[in-house]
Design an enzyme around this catalytic site. Structure first.
Site, PDB file in Angstrom:
ATOM      1  N   GLY A 161       0.904  -1.270   0.068  1.00 51.73           N
ATOM      2  CA  GLY A 161       0.272   0.025  -0.054  1.00 51.73           C
ATOM      3  C   GLY A 161       0.694   1.326   0.049  1.00 51.73           C
ATOM      4  O   GLY A 161       1.902   1.463  -0.581  1.00 51.73           O
ATOM      5  N   SER A 162       0.456   2.470   0.655  1.00 54.64           N
ATOM      6  CA  SER A 162       0.791   3.756   0.472  1.00 54.64           C
ATOM      7  C   SER A 162       2.045   3.736   1.132  1.00 54.64           C
ATOM      8  O   SER A 162       3.039   4.882   1.106  1.00 54.64           O
ATOM      9  CB  SER A 162      -0.162   4.589   0.981  1.00 54.64           C
ATOM     10  OG  SER A 162      -1.354   4.436   0.625  1.00 54.64           O
ATOM     11  N   ALA A 163       2.832   2.811   1.864  1.00 55.08           N
ATOM     12  CA  ALA A 163       4.362   2.895   2.554  1.00 55.08           C
ATOM     13  C   ALA A 163       5.190   3.198   1.366  1.00 55.08           C
ATOM     14  O   ALA A 163       6.241   3.805   1.577  1.00 55.08           O
ATOM     15  CB  ALA A 163       4.312   1.682   3.137  1.00 55.08           C
ATOM     16  N   VAL A 164       5.043   2.922  -0.034  1.00 56.81           N
ATOM     17  CA  VAL A 164       6.018   2.966  -0.903  1.00 56.81           C
ATOM     18  C   VAL A 164       5.841   4.354  -1.653  1.00 56.81           C
ATOM     19  O   VAL A 164       6.387   4.686  -2.742  1.00 56.81           O
ATOM     20  CB  VAL A 164       5.519   1.849  -2.037  1.00 56.81           C
ATOM     21  CG1 VAL A 164       5.675   0.627  -1.461  1.00 56.81           C
ATOM     22  CG2 VAL A 164       4.693   1.874  -2.979  1.00 56.81           C
ATOM     23  N   LYS A 165       5.153   5.191  -1.277  1.00 59.43           N
ATOM     24  CA  LYS A 165       4.799   6.428  -1.888  1.00 59.43           C
ATOM     25  C   LYS A 165       6.170   7.297  -1.927  1.00 59.43           C
ATOM     26  O   LYS A 165       6.281   8.204  -2.901  1.00 59.43           O
ATOM     27  CB  LYS A 165       3.553   7.215  -1.326  1.00 59.43           C
ATOM     28  CG  LYS A 165       2.268   6.400  -1.528  1.00 59.43           C
ATOM     29  CD  LYS A 165       0.954   7.177  -1.117  1.00 59.43           C
ATOM     30  CE  LYS A 165      -0.062   6.511  -1.480  1.00 59.43           C
ATOM     31  NZ  LYS A 165      -1.154   7.126  -0.917  1.00 59.43           N
TER      32      LYS A 165
END
Length: 698
Positions: free
Chosen positions: A393-397
Site C-alpha cells: 500500500g501507500s508506504a511505498v509512496k
C-alpha cells in the site's frame, strides 16, 4: 664286437657329467640373475615399495570438531553446543554382518537404546545375520527361490532378497530387547567403511559408560566418545533466522551431496541446512581432525595416530542485540494479541517487523508471527521478513515521488497538483481514502502527509505521457510499468536486497497486459500508490533506509564479524569484519530527498485531520514515517474460492531520529478484516521507545 661295446661305454661316461655341469651352470646363472634383480629392486625401488605397502596398510580417517558458536552484538551466547558422552562405533574395512550381529548382542548386555523405526526388511536383515541362520533359511526355501526356470543358480543378491522375502512371509516377531538390537544393527550396518556413528548419545548413564569401557576388547569398533547438539541460552526468538543443523542420520542434503563430498565432507556429517547455519557452513563447521589408522590382516583397526587435531568452527558475532530482539518480539506479540482480541485476525497471516541501521545496513532486530487462519495457532517466523511478500500500500509512496522527480515531471520547487478523483470506464472511482473534494490541490509534502492516492496516480499519468479525460480510456506509453518499477528497484523494491541469510525471495510483479494483449492502465495507476506489486518486508526496510541515509542502497547483513575459537573454547582473534556495502546510489539530489523526508515528517507531526501517522508524534527524538493500507484478498490454498474474502493489509515504514537517523523500520500486518487499531504505529512507537532507552538517546 667287444671293442665297440667298450668304446660306447666310455663315451657315455664322459658325456653325462658334462651335461650335468652345463645344467648346473645354467641354474647358477639364472639364480645369480634373480639375486641381482632382487638386489637391484631393493636398492633402487625399495623405498617406493615400502611406501606402497605402508599406503595399503594405513588409512587416514577424519573426525568432526565442535561447531562454531553464534553470539549477539553484545557478546551474549545465542547458539552454543551442548556436549554429552556417547557410545560410538567405527566400522572397519570389511566387517561382516555376522560380526556386527555378535557385537550388537554383546553390547546390549551393557546398554539400552530407544528402538528406531524399523521396516520389516530391517528386522529380516538382523535375523539373517545370526550365525548359520542364512544357511538354514536357504535350505528351507522353495527351490524356485534358489534357481531360475532353467535350473541355473540365482545370483547371491537375488538369493538374499528371497531369503528376506521368505523370513517376512514366515512372520517376524521381535521382543523389546531384540528390537533394540535390530536398531543398533541397522545403524552399524549402514555406516560407511571407516566412518564413525553414534549408537547412544542421550541419557547415557555412568553405569553404562563404565560397563562398556570394561568390555571394549570384546566390542571391536566400539568406543566411548562425545556428541553435541545445538542449544539456545537466550531462547529461540530468532531461531528461524539462525536455521538448523542436520542430524547424523540425515547427513548431507541430497541436493548438495556431490558438492559437499568433493569438499571433503562425509555423507553422515552434520551440516547447516538453512539460513545462517547454511550460509556460513564453511565457517561454522571448522576443519576436521585427521587420524592415521593401521589396518591389520583381519581388516580391524590395530593402531591409530593423530595427525591433526582439527580446528574448531569459527564463531559468528551478529548485529542483533538479543535484549532488543526480545523486546521487539514481545511488542509484536502484544500488538498482534490486541488485534486478535479485536476480532480482526480471522484471515490474518500473522505480523512482521524488521529494524536496521540505515547508515550501515546492519540488522538490529527481526521478528515475525505466523498465524494459521484455520487453526488460529501462531508460531515464531522471523524469516517471514525475507521470504514472504505482501502488497504494502501507500508506504511505498516515497519511492513514487522520488521516481517522478528523477523522471522530471515534478521538482522540489514545482510539485503541486490538483487532487481530483480519476474516473475510468467500467471501474470504480480511483481516489484517496478521504472524501473527494477534501483538497483542491496538494504539494508533494502534503501528498505524503495525507497519503493521497490521486497525487501518485497523476504522477504516473505524467510519466506515461497519458492524456486523461474523465470516463474515457487512457492511452499510456507501453513502458510505464518498466519505468515505475525501474525507479522502485533503485530503492530496493522488487529486487533482492542481498541479505546474508539464505532463502531470500523477491517481490511479486503483477501482470502488465490483459489476456487480449492490452496494457493494464488501471493497474499501472494502482502500482503508483502501492496497491499492485508485492514486496518482502526486508525490501521495505532497505527502501526506507535508502531515503533516510541520503540515497545509498545498502546491503543488509546479520553477521557483524567472524572470530576464531581458541583451544579452550573461548573466542579468539577476529578473522573478518563486515563493512557497509553500497549496492547503488539512487540518482536523486539532496533537495529532492528532502521533499520526501519532510513529507514523512509531516505525516507524523503535521496538523490536519487526515494526517496519517500522528500516533508517533510524541516520540523523542522525533521520527518520520509513512503509513500504508492496501486492499488484499485472503486465499485459502485448502479451499480456493473464486470470490475470496476481502481483507486489509496495513504497513508502516519509518526512521529516526529525524535529524540523524540510526534506525529504520518496516512493519506489516497482512490480511486483517479492518484497518482500525493502528497496530503498526503502536508497535513502532513501543520499539522506538525501547531502542532510544537502550541506546541512551534523548
Amino acid at each position: 664286437m667287444d671293442i665297440i661295446k667298450k668304446r660306447t661305454g666310455s663315451q657315455a661316461k664322459s658325456t653325462i657329467p658334462f651335461r650335468l655341469n652345463l645344467l648346473f651352470f645354467i641354474v647358477f646363472v639364472l639364480f645369480a640373475m634373480l639375486v641381482a634383480q632382487l638386489a637391484y629392486l631393493q636398492i633402487v625401488y625399495g623405498g617406493k615399495f615400502e611406501a606402497e605397502v605402508d599406503r595399503t596398510d594405513k588409512t587416514v580417517m577424519t573426525g568432526s570438531v565442535p561447531r562454531g558458536m553464534i553470539y549477539d552484538s553484545k557478546g551474549r551466547l545465542l547458539v552454543g553446543n551442548s556436549t554429552h558422552n556417547a557410545i560410538t562405533y567405527t566400522k572397519s574395512g570389511s566387517v561382516s554382518s555376522s560380526d556386527i550381529y555378535t557385537i550388537v548382542n554383546r553390547l546390549t548386555k551393557y546398554i539400552t537404546v530407544e528402538p528406531s523405526n524399523l521396516t520389516s526388511r530391517d528386522k529380516a536383515d538382523y535375523i539373517l545375520a545370526a550365525p548359520n541362520k542364512s544357511k538354514q533359511v536357504i535350505k528351507q526355501m522353495p527351490k524356485s527361490y534358489r534357481v531360475d526356470s532353467n535350473g541355473d543358480a540365482l545370483s547371491s543378491n537375488k538369493v538374499y532378497a528371497n531369503e528376506v522375502k521368505y523370513v517376512e512371509k514366515q512372520g517376524i516377531h521381535l521382543n523389546d530387547k531384540d528390537t533394540q538390537r535390530a536398531s543398533l544393527f541397522k545403524t552399524m550396518s549402514s555406516a560407511y567403511s571407516l566412518s564413525t556413528v553414534f549408537l547412544k548419545d542421550k541419557n547415557l548413564s555412568a553405569k553404562e559408560i563404565a560397563q562398556v569401557s570394561e568390555h571394549l576388547t570384546e566390542l571391536p569398533g566400539v568406543s566411548i566418545g562425545s556428541n553435541w547438539e545445538r542449544d539456545y541460552p537466550q531462547g529461540k526468538s530468532i531461531a528461524s533466522i539462525i536455521g538448523g543443523v542436520s542430524t547424523e542420520q540425515q547427513g548431507i542434503p541430497d541436493d548438495e551431496l556431490n558438492t559437499m563430498l568433493a569438499s571433503g565432507y562425509s555423507r553422515n556429517d552434520r551440516v547447516g541446512t538453512s539460513y545462517l547455519e547454511k550460509s556460513y557452513e564453511s565457517i561454522l563447521s571448522g576443519t576436521k581432525s585427521q587420524k592415521q589408522v593401521q589396518i591389520g590382516s583381519n581388516n580391524q583397526i590395530k593402531k591409530s595416530t593423530t595427525l591433526y587435531k582439527g580446528q574448531k568452527g569459527g564463531n559468528l558475532n551478529l548485529t542483533i542485540d538479543s535484549k532488543f530482539q526480545k523486546k521487539v518480539q514481545a511488542a509484536l506479540e502484544e500488538q498482534y494479541s490486541a488485534a486478535q482480541a479485536a476480532g480482526i485476525t480471522q484471515y490474518s497471516d500473522g505480523a512482521y517487523v524488521v529494524a536496521m541501521n540505515p547508515k550501515t545496513g546492519a540488522i538490529l532486530a527481526m521478528a515475525g508471527i505466523r498465524n494459521n487462519p484455520q487453526t488460529g495457532k501462531t508460531s515464531e517466523d522471523a524469516l517471514g521478513v525475507i521470504n514472504r511478500t505482501f502488497v504494502m500500500g501507500s508506504a511505498v509512496k516515497g519511492a513514487t515521488v522520488l521516481g517522478a522527480m528523477m523522471d522530471g515531471v515534478i521538482s522540489p520547487s514545482n510539485n503541486t497538483q490538483a487532487d481530483n478523483p480519476i474516473y475510468l470506464p467500467g471501474t470504480p472511482v480511483k481516489k484517496s481514502v478521504y472524501p473527494a473534494g477534501t483538497f483542491s490541490s496538494l504539494s508533494a509534502i502534503q501528498a505524503l502527509q495525507f497519503s493521497s492516492n490521486i497525487y501518485m496516480m497523476n504522477l504516473a499519468l505524467k510519466e506515461a505521457h497519458a492524456s486523461y479525460v474523465p470516463n474515457k480510456s487512457i492511452s499510456m506509453n507501453d513502458d510505464i510499468f518498466d519505468k515505475l518499477r525501474g525507479y522502485f528497484n533503485q530503492f530496493g523494491l522488487g529486487v533482492k536486497t542481498g541479505i546474508d541469510i539464505s532463502g531470500e525471495t523477491t517481490g511479486i510483479e503483477g501482470a502488465t497486459h490483459n489476456s487480449d494483449g492490452k496494457l493494464k492502465t488501471g493497474s499501472a495507476l494502482d502500482l503508483s500508490y502501492g496497491n499492485y506489486d508485492a514486496y518482502t518486508l526486508i525490501e521495505m526496510a532497505q527502501y526506507i533506509s535508502t531515503i533516510a541515509n541520503g540515497g545509498y542502497r545498502l546491503k543488509p547483513y546479520v553477521v557483524q564479524s567472524i572470530q576464531k575459537t581458541k583451544d579452550d573454547g573461548t573466542k579468539g582473534a577476529l578473522t573478518s569484519v563486515t563493512k557497509p556495502s553500497v549496492l547503488n546510489k539512487v540518482g536523486v539530489t539532496e533537495d529532492e530527498l528532502n521533499v520526501v523526508k519532510k513529507g514523512m515528517y509531516a505525516a507524523v507531526h503535521g496538523s490536519g485531520y487526515w494526517t496519517t501517522a500522528t500516533r508517533l508524534k510524541d516520540l523523542s527524538p522525533a521520527v518520520a514515517a509513512k503509513t500504508g493500507t492496501a486492499q488484499s484478498f485472503y486465499y485459502n490454498p485448502d479451499n480456493p474460492s473464486s470470490d475470496p474474502p476481502e481483507t486489509i493489509t496495513t504497513s508502516l515504514v519509518s526512521f529516526g531520529p529525524y535529524e540523524d537517523p540510526n534506525i529504520a523500520m518496516a512493519i506489516v500486518f497482512p490480511n486483517l478484516t479492518s484497518e482500525s487499531g493502528s497496530y503498526p504505529q503502536l508497535l513502532a512507537k513501543q520499539i522506538y521507545t525501547d531502542y532510544y532507552k537502550m541506546t541512551g538517546q534523548k
